[in-house]
Design a protein around this motif. Structure first.
Motif, PDB file in Angstrom:
ATOM      1  N   ARG A 154      34.710  23.282 -19.817  1.00 52.60           N
ATOM      2  CA  ARG A 154      34.564  21.964 -20.235  1.00 52.60           C
ATOM      3  C   ARG A 154      34.637  20.873 -19.266  1.00 52.60           C
ATOM      4  O   ARG A 154      35.246  20.973 -18.353  1.00 52.60           O
ATOM      5  N   LEU A 155      33.503  20.180 -18.949  1.00 53.98           N
ATOM      6  CA  LEU A 155      32.886  19.242 -18.064  1.00 53.98           C
ATOM      7  C   LEU A 155      33.789  17.787 -18.632  1.00 53.98           C
ATOM      8  O   LEU A 155      33.704  17.605 -19.537  1.00 53.98           O
ATOM      9  N   GLU A 156      34.552  17.250 -17.578  1.00 53.38           N
ATOM     10  CA  GLU A 156      35.315  16.164 -17.688  1.00 53.38           C
ATOM     11  C   GLU A 156      34.511  14.822 -17.465  1.00 53.38           C
ATOM     12  O   GLU A 156      33.549  14.830 -16.459  1.00 53.38           O
ATOM     13  N   GLN A 187      29.299  11.820 -14.054  1.00 52.82           N
ATOM     14  CA  GLN A 187      30.273  12.657 -13.736  1.00 52.82           C
ATOM     15  C   GLN A 187      30.007  14.290 -14.197  1.00 52.82           C
ATOM     16  O   GLN A 187      30.076  15.109 -13.328  1.00 52.82           O
ATOM     17  N   GLN A 188      29.632  14.342 -15.270  1.00 47.50           N
ATOM     18  CA  GLN A 188      29.456  15.678 -15.913  1.00 47.50           C
ATOM     19  C   GLN A 188      28.180  16.300 -15.469  1.00 47.50           C
ATOM     20  O   GLN A 188      28.058  17.410 -15.083  1.00 47.50           O
ATOM     21  N   GLU A 226      28.908  17.233 -11.826  1.00 44.56           N
ATOM     22  CA  GLU A 226      29.521  18.535 -11.900  1.00 44.56           C
ATOM     23  C   GLU A 226      28.824  19.804 -12.184  1.00 44.56           C
ATOM     24  O   GLU A 226      28.953  20.868 -11.659  1.00 44.56           O
TER      25      GLU A 226
END
Length: 249
Positions: free
Chosen positions: A225-227, A232-233, A236
């Protein structure tokens, strides 16, 4: 006119699958009619409505073919026949031979089937049966017109169309949907229709050519899961694709 439809019982895709010692534990599985065969039933009913005759659904199954055959009756088939091949491993080769033995004492004008089943996908039963019965086999049919003892068929061939004229009897496999509306379901009348069981006794020493020796469950990695916010996601995700998937260098 007698129209037969080949039916296969397959696992429901949305069901739970339990594998023990490399084999499917069927006590946890649920089944349905092969979707491609359901399309063949629809086409068979359309042929009956247009040209007359009767539709007979037929299935070779050492388990329980009653459910899928009942579905075929509800879709408009007039009769259902369950061939019990007995104990032992069966495959497309033995299924075709069991059907061929059944048809030795039957008159069939048209035999329909789906192109493949969603579980094994070999597509061998229909053409194999036609070979044993020594009748024409047409695959990937998109349109059919009958005229007396002749049939005019259109079929898909490598992205193109082909027109074929053949004589009855013949076997054909159809694409998912032909260009005509589906017939109405016949659920109420299905209760009064017959489902007969036929035991395959004359096996003629036919042995299966293939055997499933192991079923390997598909192993999947746990998702990540990308935070953070969208920016930001994305950052990442691009970093993961670069470092782990090595899509970007």
């Amino acid at each position: 006119m007698k129209i037969y439809v080949l039916i296969k019982r397959v696992w429901k895709l949305e069901g739970n699958f339990h594998i023990e010692d490399g084999k499917l534990d069927e006590s946890h599985s649920s089944y349905m009619i092969n979707p491609y065969d359901a399309c063949a039933v629809e086409e068979a009913v359309r042929l009956k409505q247009k040209y007359g005759g009767e539709v007979i659904a037929i299935s070779v199954d050492s388990g329980d073919a009653a459910g899928p055959l009942q579905t075929a009756l509800e879709m408009g088939a007039d009769q259902a026949i369950w061939i019990d091949p007995g104990k032992g491993s069966g495959d497309a080769f033995t299924t075709a031979h069991a059907l061929a033995d059944f048809f030795e004492g039957e008159e069939a004008d048209v035999i329909l089937a789906g192109p493949v089943s969603i579980d094994e996908g070999s597509g061998q039963v229909g053409p194999g049966l036609a070979e044993l019965l020594e009748i024409p086999a047409l695959t990937n049919v998109t349109n059919l017109e009958l005229s007396g003892e002749k049939a005019i068929l259109k079929r898909e061939v490598e992205g193109d169309k082909e027109m074929v004229i053949t004589s009855l009897p013949f076997l054909m496999t159809i694409v998912e949907r032909l260009d005509s509306p589906a017939p109405m379901l016949d659920i109420k009348d299905a209760e009064s229709k017959s489902l007969e069981k036929w035991t395959w006794k004359n096996k003629r020493y036919v042995n299966a050519k293939t055997e499933t020796i192991d079923i390997l469950p598909v192993s999947k990695k746990k998702g990540k899961r990308l935070e953070g916010d969208v920016r930001q996601q994305v950052g990442e995700l691009m970093d993961i694709l670069r470092r782990e998937a090595k899509i970007f260098q």
